[in-house]
Scaffold this active site. Structure first.
Site, PDB file in Angstrom:
ATOM      1  CD  GLU A  49      37.006  28.123  40.763  1.00 34.78           C
ATOM      2  OE1 GLU A  49      38.197  28.421  40.661  1.00 34.78           O
ATOM      3  OE2 GLU A  49      36.622  27.049  41.272  1.00 34.78           O
ATOM      4  CG  ASP A  60      38.890  38.088  35.425  1.00 34.55           C
ATOM      5  OD1 ASP A  60      38.378  37.043  34.987  1.00 34.55           O
ATOM      6  OD2 ASP A  60      39.497  38.149  36.501  1.00 34.55           O
TER       7      ASP A  60
END
Length: 268
Positions: A49, A60
């Site tokens: 990924e 994030d």
């Protein structure tokens, strides 16, 4: 059979789940980034990924934001990213490669252009972190046209209606969130997920891979036991890069040890 289907079939025969590490392409620099991706697959990663560096990664936490900054500082552009993906694809023709990106990156040169580049480089799936299912049609149509699976997130608090939509629109795999919030190994995954998996399965969703906060083998084992098809580990993988960025040999050794241990935990 596409690469994800082939992988899940192969793992089912071996009675294993998938271990999928996440890294930002170009972190800490493009050359070492290629070595990192190569090392992850060699050490047992079932799929990759990958993030394309972006200046404002909203979903994030600090670890992956740091990876984005390092990659951007080392001049990693989307063109560089697609070149590196194509190189990994040529070396590993069967390993599924997924991208985790933000909508602005997809829009930058036009949606169709983005998915064309994905197809040419050998990308299997794209998850756009800031595009919910109800805004996804344009992206999804282009993805499918270019043989790329659109991946959707199943959040822990999802209603049946949301899960049904995720199951219907997604392909390849379903990204199952272990908890709400931003990514990060600092915050433990909030199991249990068995209930969420049972609900997803009733809508015949693509196999669910659990992500967010997965940093140790015990969590991988727990995810597989609960019925997940695999586990994704991002921040914990990126943290190793952060810690050893100035010593490539130590970095690749640490990633090998981490990946082997995480993969071993997928055995049922």
């Amino acid at each position: 059979m596409d690469r994800y289907q082939a992988l899940f079939a192969k793992l089912a025969e071996k009675n294993q789940g998938a271990f999928v590490p996440f890294v930002t392409i170009g972190d800490p620099n493009p050359e070492l980034s290629y070595e990192i991706m190569d090392t992850l697959v060699k050490a047992g990663a079932d799929a990759l990924e990958l993030g394309i560096p972006f200046s404002d990664p909203l979903a994030d936490g600090p670890t992956i934001q740091g990876a984005n900054i390092r990659a951007l500082n080392s001049k990693t552009t989307p063109i560089v990213c697609f070149d590196l993906i194509a190189k990994i694809r040529a070396k590993y023709p069967e390993t599924p490669i997924g991208l985790l990106v933000y909508a602005n990156l997809v829009f930058a040169n036009g949606i169709d252009t983005f998915y064309t580049k994905c197809q040419q480089a050998g990308v299997d799936s794209v998850l756009i972190a800031d595009v919910p299912t109800n805004e996804s049609e344009e992206f999804r149509t282009s993805a499918i046209k270019h043989n790329v699976h659109p991946i959707f997130i199943a959040p822990p608090s999802a209603s049946d209606e949301t899960l049904e939509t995720v199951a219907k629109l997604g392909g390849g795999y379903t990204y199952l969130l272990s908890r709400a919030g931003v990514t990060g190994a600092e915050t433990k995954a909030g199991m249990p997920v068995a209930q969420l998996l049972a609900r997803l399965n009733q809508f015949d969703a693509p196999p669910a891979i659990l992500g967010f906060g997965i940093s140790e083998p015990a969590q991988v084992e727990e995810a597989i036991k609960a019925g997940a098809a695999g586990a994704i580990s991002g921040s914990a993988t990126v943290k190793i890069i952060e810690q050893h960025q100035d010593n490539p040999a130590a970095l690749l050794d640490a990633l090998t040890a981490f990946t082997s241990a995480m993969k071993a935990a997928t055995q049922k």
